[in-house]
Structures are given as structure tokens and as C-alpha cells.
Scaffold this motif. Structure first.
Motif, mmCIF file in Angstrom:
data_model
loop_
_atom_site.group_PDB
_atom_site.id
_atom_site.type_symbol
_atom_site.label_atom_id
_atom_site.label_comp_id
_atom_site.label_asym_id
_atom_site.label_seq_id
_atom_site.Cartn_x
_atom_site.Cartn_y
_atom_site.Cartn_z
ATOM 1 N N PHE A 61 -0.692 0.704 8.465
ATOM 2 C CA PHE A 61 -0.754 -0.313 7.416
ATOM 3 C C PHE A 61 -2.123 -0.302 6.722
ATOM 4 O O PHE A 61 -2.209 -0.371 5.494
ATOM 5 C CB PHE A 61 -0.501 -1.707 8.006
ATOM 6 C CG PHE A 61 0.947 -2.064 8.182
ATOM 7 C CD1 PHE A 61 1.838 -2.007 7.115
ATOM 8 C CD2 PHE A 61 1.430 -2.472 9.418
ATOM 9 C CE1 PHE A 61 3.176 -2.355 7.267
ATOM 10 C CE2 PHE A 61 2.765 -2.813 9.585
ATOM 11 C CZ PHE A 61 3.639 -2.759 8.512
ATOM 12 N N GLN A 62 -3.194 -0.212 7.500
ATOM 13 C CA GLN A 62 -4.536 -0.259 6.908
ATOM 14 C C GLN A 62 -4.877 1.040 6.180
ATOM 15 O O GLN A 62 -5.549 1.008 5.151
ATOM 16 C CB GLN A 62 -5.585 -0.572 7.978
ATOM 17 C CG GLN A 62 -7.018 -0.611 7.479
ATOM 18 C CD GLN A 62 -7.299 -1.681 6.424
ATOM 19 O OE1 GLN A 62 -6.466 -2.557 6.194
ATOM 20 N NE2 GLN A 62 -8.439 -1.609 5.777
ATOM 21 N N GLN A 63 -4.427 2.170 6.697
ATOM 22 C CA GLN A 63 -4.597 3.427 5.966
ATOM 23 C C GLN A 63 -3.977 3.317 4.580
ATOM 24 O O GLN A 63 -4.531 3.792 3.585
ATOM 25 C CB GLN A 63 -3.916 4.579 6.710
ATOM 26 C CG GLN A 63 -4.652 5.126 7.898
ATOM 27 C CD GLN A 63 -3.851 6.265 8.540
ATOM 28 O OE1 GLN A 63 -3.505 6.214 9.701
ATOM 29 N NE2 GLN A 63 -3.551 7.271 7.758
ATOM 30 N N THR A 64 -2.794 2.694 4.538
ATOM 31 C CA THR A 64 -2.078 2.558 3.273
ATOM 32 C C THR A 64 -2.844 1.658 2.315
ATOM 33 O O THR A 64 -2.987 1.967 1.124
ATOM 34 C CB THR A 64 -0.668 1.997 3.524
ATOM 35 O OG1 THR A 64 0.027 2.880 4.407
ATOM 36 C CG2 THR A 64 0.105 1.847 2.231
ATOM 37 N N TYR A 65 -3.341 0.529 2.828
ATOM 38 C CA TYR A 65 -4.135 -0.372 1.982
ATOM 39 C C TYR A 65 -5.357 0.356 1.431
ATOM 40 O O TYR A 65 -5.676 0.257 0.233
ATOM 41 C CB TYR A 65 -4.577 -1.600 2.791
ATOM 42 C CG TYR A 65 -5.393 -2.591 1.986
ATOM 43 C CD1 TYR A 65 -4.785 -3.628 1.291
ATOM 44 C CD2 TYR A 65 -6.779 -2.474 1.912
ATOM 45 C CE1 TYR A 65 -5.534 -4.524 0.536
ATOM 46 C CE2 TYR A 65 -7.539 -3.367 1.163
ATOM 47 C CZ TYR A 65 -6.911 -4.387 0.480
ATOM 48 O OH TYR A 65 -7.658 -5.270 -0.268
ATOM 49 N N ALA A 66 -6.043 1.090 2.298
ATOM 50 C CA ALA A 66 -7.249 1.803 1.878
ATOM 51 C C ALA A 66 -6.925 2.860 0.828
ATOM 52 O O ALA A 66 -7.619 2.991 -0.188
ATOM 53 C CB ALA A 66 -7.925 2.437 3.094
ATOM 54 N N GLY A 67 -5.862 3.618 1.070
ATOM 55 C CA GLY A 67 -5.464 4.640 0.102
ATOM 56 C C GLY A 67 -5.070 4.035 -1.234
ATOM 57 O O GLY A 67 -5.364 4.581 -2.305
ATOM 58 N N PHE A 68 -4.399 2.894 -1.164
ATOM 59 C CA PHE A 68 -3.989 2.170 -2.371
ATOM 60 C C PHE A 68 -5.217 1.768 -3.191
ATOM 61 O O PHE A 68 -5.240 1.895 -4.418
ATOM 62 C CB PHE A 68 -3.186 0.942 -1.927
ATOM 63 C CG PHE A 68 -2.397 0.237 -2.994
ATOM 64 C CD1 PHE A 68 -2.057 0.840 -4.200
ATOM 65 C CD2 PHE A 68 -1.952 -1.070 -2.774
ATOM 66 C CE1 PHE A 68 -1.318 0.167 -5.162
ATOM 67 C CE2 PHE A 68 -1.204 -1.749 -3.712
ATOM 68 C CZ PHE A 68 -0.888 -1.134 -4.915
ATOM 69 N N LEU A 69 -6.262 1.296 -2.522
ATOM 70 C CA LEU A 69 -7.463 0.868 -3.228
ATOM 71 C C LEU A 69 -8.217 2.060 -3.815
ATOM 72 O O LEU A 69 -8.717 1.996 -4.945
ATOM 73 C CB LEU A 69 -8.366 0.063 -2.292
ATOM 74 C CG LEU A 69 -9.662 -0.491 -2.895
ATOM 75 C CD1 LEU A 69 -9.401 -1.257 -4.183
ATOM 76 C CD2 LEU A 69 -10.383 -1.370 -1.878
ATOM 77 N N THR A 70 -8.296 3.141 -3.069
ATOM 78 C CA THR A 70 -8.961 4.334 -3.606
ATOM 79 C C THR A 70 -8.208 4.862 -4.820
ATOM 80 O O THR A 70 -8.808 5.298 -5.810
ATOM 81 C CB THR A 70 -9.082 5.414 -2.521
ATOM 82 O OG1 THR A 70 -9.954 4.948 -1.491
ATOM 83 C CG2 THR A 70 -9.632 6.722 -3.084
#
Length: 741
Positions: A283-292
Motif C-alpha cells: 500500500f505504501q509503495q503504491t502511495y509513494a509511486g503515485f506521488l512521484t
């Protein structure tokens, strides 16, 4: 000096362009330049060439902040005290779901001075019942000062299959395999600005760019998720501590700041199971990738401005509308309809779809543990009036005015202060009257002096906060704040006290040390509440509101080729019996496709013909109720009907008929109590994401003829209970399945 419109400009400064960039649900620590490990190089470059504010606040929810930002007035005063999907009716003038005509937006003000106005992205300032393609359009962007618009009207939409609006009509997304909404929004921003610069290069412009990111659903191309492989294996406790230390190094928190402990209910990372850790990391990888990925789009905009020699004379304001969101619950979420109906998704069920997180088939949202990391060093979240909900990043880029770029400013300000600052920079006064309507004065004050004076005292001395009964008041660094429990009388709320001049993170509650200060600030809160229209208070997020054209209707007739109908404007078939009747004509046995579909990959219902048989499906989180007709659908004219007979509030029997003859039934042990789907309704096709996995996409349009679709909601023994639940849901527990966040 005279501009291209023939209007007289009052100053050379009016040649400045203005861009607002609003990110959604972005906590204080999420950006690299505010201490995050997430890569945001382009936003960081704005900070290096501009100013970061570390004492900037907003309301703790989407629509109210946007209303503050665009009008320079407090949200309750302009009628946007909560998200705008529901118009609470005349008895709640502070929650009407739209900006009052007595509060012109910045776009309306600037347009009076010949400045071009464009908006791209999330609007979320129109009542839900007004979002259909028949309007009314008085509260859409083009009626609020913007001359061109492209984006989505409601609070969230799918990043791969959005419900798009272009000016005042619905639009289809561009069809290509790598479509993503954030990229599309940037493409349209560049298109609008290219047209503008090509034809009227000397005319200043205002662009309001509001991304869907970082609101759920967290969806992004897989390579951006993979970029953060192993980064979050160390867990949320260590990541939060590392961010906290970087924040001190960057100077975005005072050196004496202390990190608050876990929010109530948050487990230590070491207490989690292996399966929980693996799921939560994804879930957090996805959030981080989304922000990048979002940062990459900001970079495209900056590159465009630089290439057209517009960057140095453009004011850019970048902020978040509120803190990191708690709406993913304790475990995270892959189904937004489940969240909205108060249904907790299990780790086991979500783990089965772990490889789909971030992709087009699920609506991902991270768990509360990561939300607190997002809000480092503060406590609590979006919706709450503690700093976790209200304290956000603010970056201002204004090369012509900023004296020491790259530095941090610590003056306390609020979202209502941005538009007055822009007006000050452009030497424009807010109109006393707009289109014949007397205007309320601006509530905000200009921050312009902070551009050149690092230690200028803040002109804002007091600011109130309120959201669903949660309340706070800031005065010269002292903050009184209460976390309100639904159903508890407001007079019984427990107020806390913090001196944020010395305790930046709100760690030490001083209420027992200075009870007189608490009383003083409580009294000030009530004064501000009266002054700015915060009263009457109400803590019911599911209150049944005024529904405009839908009010009191039980019969709806829809016709083929109708545009996609958003859920807030569609018939509400929860907690009632109903019938759906569809006269059709088939020229031969090959005619098939969707007759009606309300929903998408998370939930909903659909009626369709496939391989000569009639199907009904109702998708409830982890269960699909299906009826396949016992006989083929006849060629020629026939009447298709589905009847739902409600039993035991959330249960009932569905009966499928052809020409008044039953061809199948199903007993449904679970149906949704409040929302069938976030995604809306279509006739003759399934436009955005498919409700059923049983038919081909895209859309599976019906190849025969549909005369009409008639939906009738029936009065039954549960109608009275339905109204009670809408008026007071906290007092009623439906089969023990409902939770309210």
C-alpha cells in the motif's frame, strides 16, 4: 498600461501569471522538501526557488479548503462547511454544497481585470445532485469564473477510468493503453496554455490545477510502484522517525520539536503479522509511486513554462487540501464502496489481490499507520482538527518578489490568506459587488510581506476550525482543540490545550495546567463561530440532505444514449424495495450487451444479455449475486424486469422476469446500506469500469434497441427506518455491520 482586452491595468505587476497547484490528502511530511524519502524532485525545485511555509493550515477536508482557497473567505461563511456531495438544506446555510454568490472566486475577480482563467482537475464545489449532464450548471467551474475547464466534478474518480467533464459536458477519456488521469490533466493544462500563449501572449492567465492525487484510489503505472521496492520493509515506525530527523535537518520543524506517539489504535510495526506487513508495505509503495508520478507531471508543467519564458513571471502556489487520510481504516482498503458503507475489509481478502494494488482493478488506499507517517510529526488525520488534519505543506514560487529563495517561513497562515496575497501581488482589489450581488469582505489577509521579511509578524492573529463537531481555535500560538465523538453532546466535549510556539507537534496537553486559558479560547471559538456562520453544529456525516431535482421522486425514466450519471444524481436503491423495467427489441439472437449498469470494479449492479440469455448481477465487496435466465431472451419486442423485495433491512429477494414471467431469482443476504457504488449509472452500456467480469470491455454496448429504462422505488415497511438512519445513523446498528469513521 492597457492590456489586450482594453481594460486599464493598475500596475506592471498585473502582467504576472498565477498558478494554483492543489494536491489531495497530502500530509505535512510527504514531500521530499518536507522530509520524505519519496522522490519529488520537481516540487522540491519549486521550494529551492521559492519559499516553504511550516506553519500553514487548511480545513481538514477537501471541499471546505478549496472554498477557502478560491474565495479568501472562511468555508462556513460561503456555505461549504463540509464536502459538497450533500446539500444539507436551508436550515444549514453553512453546508449548502456550493459557494455562495456573495463570495466571488479568484477566477471571477481576475476575469474582471482581463486575466484569462483556466481550471483543470478536481472541482468538488457543486452539490452531488447537480453533477448530472442536465445540470443545473450554476455551480460548475464555468459559472464560477473559469473560461475553460477539464476535469472531474466530485471528490474522487478512478485514475485509469475517470468520469471526465469538458466545460459543461461529459467527455470520454483518450483511448490508449497507458492512460492515466494525472497525465491527461497535464496534457490539457498545456493545451490550454499553448492556445493562450500562442494567440494572446501578453495577456496574463490564472490556471487552477487540482490533481486527483493523492486521494484514493491510489493508482499508478507499475514501474512507479516498483521504484519503491524494499524501501518500506523497515516499517512505519522507522520511516516516521527518519522523516522526523530529516525535517529537523531541513528546518521545516523547530529544533526542539518532539515526535508524538502512536495515534490511538495504531500498532507498533513489530506487532504486525508477516502478512500484514507485506500487504501494508505494498500500500505504501503504491502511495509513494503515485506521488512521484504526480511530481513528474508538475515537472512537465515547469518545463513547459520555462520553454515559453513564462516561469519567471508566474506565481506558483502549491499546497495540499488537508492532511493524510484515515479513510483506508486500520488495514487499508481496495474497495472504496466498502469504506463508504462502513465495511472493514480483512487482511486475508485483500492479500489475495495484493498484486493488483495500484492497478486498474482495485481502489487502493493505505492504512492509518501510514497516514500518521504522512502527517509526521503530528497526531491524527484528515477530518480531525488536530494538526495532522490541518497542518500541510505550502510552497510559493514568485521570483519577482521573493528575496531569499529556498528558505523557510514560520508565520502562521491559513488557506483563506492565499487569494488576498495574490490580489495584493497583482494590485487588484476584491469587488464590493459582483454581478449585482453584494460581496462579503475577504476574511483572509495578505502574506506578501513574508516574501521579503523572514521574521515579519503574522497578520493572522486568530483562526477557528470545525469539521463534523471536531473543533479548534488558534490564537498567537495557543491552540485549544477537541476530538468530538459522534452522538456526544457538544457541551460535553473534552478540550485540550497546546502552546505550539514551544510544542510544535502538539505533544503536551496543558489543559489541566492552564484551565483558564482553555475557557478563554473556548469562548473565543464560540465568538468566531457566530461571526463566520459555523452554527448550527451537526456531527452526522450521512445526514439526508436536500436532493434538488431528485427530492421526493420515486419514479425515474432514462433513455438510451444518456450520458454517464454520477451516483449522487442517480436513484438511490439502498434500504428499499424497487423495480427496474426495460422494454427492448432484438432483431436476432446475436443482439446482446448491457441494458443498465450502476457501478464499476468495486461494486454495483448490472442487467445484460449475453449468449442469448439474460443476466442480473449484484456485486457486494466479496460476493457476487447472479441470476441467469432459465430461458433465452426472445427475438423481437420484450419487457425485461428486475424486482427487489426488501427483507430484514439489508437482505432481500431479487426476481428477474421476461414478459412478466419469472426466469430466475436469488436471495441476497447482504446489500449496501448507503451507497451502491462510487461509480455512476449507464444505460445501454457500462462506460467506465465494468461491474461484471462476465462481459467484454470496453462498455459492452447493447446491439439491440432499448426503448427506455424505468426505475421505481417502492414504499415498504423499511422506508421509515431508512429515513431514521439517514437522519441519525449513529443510533442505529444494522445487523452489526456498519461502522462510521
Amino acid at each position: 498600461m492597457e492590456n489586450r482586452t482594453g481594460l486599464e491595468d493598475s500596475s506592471e505587476e498585473s502582467a504576472l501569471n498565477v498558478i494554483y497547484i492543489v494536491l489531495d490528502d497530502l500530509g505535512y511530511s510527504a514531500l521530499g522538501c518536507y522530509g520524505s524519502e519519496i522522490e519529488t524532485p520537481h516540487i522540491d525545485s519549486l521550494a529551492r526557488n521559492g519559499l516553504r511555509y511550516n506553519n500553514f493550515t487548511v480545513t481538514p477536508l477537501c471541499s471546505p479548503t478549496r472554498a477557502c482557497l478560491l474565495t479568501g473567505r472562511n468555508c462556513h461563511s460561503v456555505g461549504v462547511g463540509i464536502v459538497t456531495e450533500i446539500d444539507w438544506g436551508p436550515e444549514f446555510p453553512n453546508k449548502r454544497g456550493r459557494i455562495s454568490d456573495s463570495a466571488a472566486t479568484l477566477a471571477e475577480m481576475l476575469k474582471l481585470h482581463g486575466i484569462a482563467t483556466y481550471m483543470v482537475g478536481k472541482w468538488h464545489l457543486v452539490p452531488g445532485h447537480e453533477t448530472s449532464s442536465s445540470g443545473p450548471f450554476e455551480n460548475w467551474p464555468l459559472s464560477k469564473g473559469f473560461q475553460r475547464y477539464y476535469g472531474f466534478l466530485l471528490g474522487m474518480t478512478d485514475q485509469f477510468a475517470p468520469d471526465l467533464v469538458y466545460d459543461n459536458h461529459r467527455a470520454c477519456k483518450p483511448y490508449h493503453s497507458r492512460y492515466h488521469l494525472s497525465e491527461d490533466l497535464l496534457n490539457k493544462s498545456i493545451e490550454f496554455l499553448t492556445d493562450h500563449i500562442s494567440i494572446t501572449p501578453d495577456r496574463p492567465f490564472f490556471l487552477y490545477l487540482a490533481f486527483g492525487a493523492q486521494h484514493e484510489p491510489h493508482q499508478v503505472p507499475k514501474e512507479f510502484i516498483d521504484k519503491y521496492e524494499e524501501v518500506y520493509d523497515k516499517g512505519w515506525d522507522q520511516i516516521r522517525e527518519e522523516r522526523f530527523q530529516r525535517q529537523k535537518e531541513l528546518g521545516v520543524i523547530p529544533p526542539n520539536t518532539e515526535l508524538v506517539g502512536h495515534n490511538p489504535g495504531i500498532k507498533g510495526w513489530d506487532e504486525l503479522t508477516t502478512k500484514e506487513k507485506e500487504l501494508f508495505i505494498k500500500f505504501q509503495q503504491t502511495y509513494a509511486g503515485f506521488l512521484t508520478h504526480t511530481d513528474q507531471q508538475v515537472g512537465r508543467l515547469l518545463e513547459f513554462l520555462q520553454s515559453k519564458n513564462k516561469l519567471d513571471n508566474t506565481i506558483i502556489v502549491l499546497l495540499s487540501d488537508n492532511g493524510g487520510s484515515q479513510e483506508g481504516g486500520w488495514n487499508g482498503s481496495i474497495n472504496d464502496t466498502a469504506y463508504l458503507n462502513g465495511i472493514e475489509e480483512s487482511v486475508n481478502s485483500m492479500f489475495e489481490k495484493i498484486d493488483e494494488i495500484g492497478g486498474p482493478k482495485v481502489s487502493s488506499n493505505y492504512p492509518k499507520g501510514w497516514a500518521q507517517v504522512c502527517n509526521t510529526p503530528f497526531k491524527f488525520y484528515k477530518q480531525d482538527t488536530f494538526y495532522g488534519g490541518t497542518h500541510v505543506p505550502l510552497i510559493i514560487h514568485c521570483p519577482q518578489n521573493i528575496r531569499d529563495p529556498g528558505s523557510v517561513r514560520s508565520q502562521f497562515y491559513h488557506a483563506i490568506d492565499i487569494t488576498p496575497t495574490i490580489l495584493d501581488l497583482l494590485n487588484i482589489e476584491a469587488p464590493k459587488e459582483y454581478e449585482g450581488v453584494k460581496q462579503m469582505p475577504l476574511h483572509g489577509v495578505s502574506m506578501k510581506d513574508t516574501f521579503t521579511e523572514p521574521y515579519a509578524p503574522s497578520k493572522r492573529k486568530v483562526q477557528y476550525f470545525e469539521m463534523l463537531g471536531h473543533r479548534a481555535i488558534w490564537q498567537d500560538g495557543w491552540v485549544a482543540v477537541t476530538y468530538h465523538e459522534q452522538g456526544v453532546p457538544f457541551a460535553e466535549d473534552n478540550w485540550e490545550l497546546y502552546n505550539t510556539n514551544e510544542d510544535f507537534s502538539q505533544k503536551y496537553n496543558l489543559a489541566k495546567v492552564y484551565p483558564w486559558k482553555v475557557k478563554e479560547l473556548q469562548g473565543l471559538w464560540w465568538e468566531e463561530a457566530v461571526k463566520y456562520g459555523v452554527l448550527p453544529l451537526n456531527d452526522n456525516p450521512f445526514r439526508k440532505g436536500y436532493e434538488g431535482l431528485q427530492e421526493g421522486r420515486t419514479l425515474f425514466t432514462f433513455y438510451p444514449n444518456m450520458a454517464h450519471l454520477p451516483t449522487p444524481a442517480a436513484p438511490n436503491l439502498t434500504l428499499s424495495s424497487y423495480s427496474i423495467t426495460i422494454p427492448i427489441y432484438r432483431t436476432d439472437k446475436t443482439n446482446e450487451g448491457v441494458l443498465i449498469a450502476h457501478g464499476g470494479h468495486s461494486s454495483g449492479y448490472t442487467i445484460y444479455i449475453k449468449d442469448n440469455y439474460l443476466f442480473y448481477e449484484y456485486y457486494y465487496v466479496d460476493t457476487v449475486y447472479t441470476i441467469q435466465s432459465s430461458t433465452p431472451v426472445p427475438v423481437g419486442y420484450s419487457i425485461i424486469q428486475f424486482d427487489f423485495i426488501r427483507k430484514l433491512i439489508l437482505q432481500g429477494t431479487g426476481i428477474l422476469s421476461i414478459n412478466q414471467q419469472s426466469v430466475g431469482s436469488v436471495f441476497m443476504t447482504k446489500t449496501f446500506p448507503f451507497f451502491v457504488s462510487v461509480e455512476g449509472l449507464d444505460v445501454g452500456r457500462d462506460r467506465l469500469t465494468p461491474v461484471s467480469t462476465n462481459y467484454p470491455v470496453p462498455e459492452f454496448p447493447f446491439s439491440g434497441q432499448i426503448e427506455k429504462v424505468v426505475i421505481e422505488v417502492h414504499e415498504d415497511e423499511f422506508s421509515t427506518l431508512f429515513n431514521r438512519i439517514k437522519e441519525d445513523p449513529i443510533s442505529i446498528n444494522i445487523n452489526g455491520t456498519i461502522r462510521f469513521l
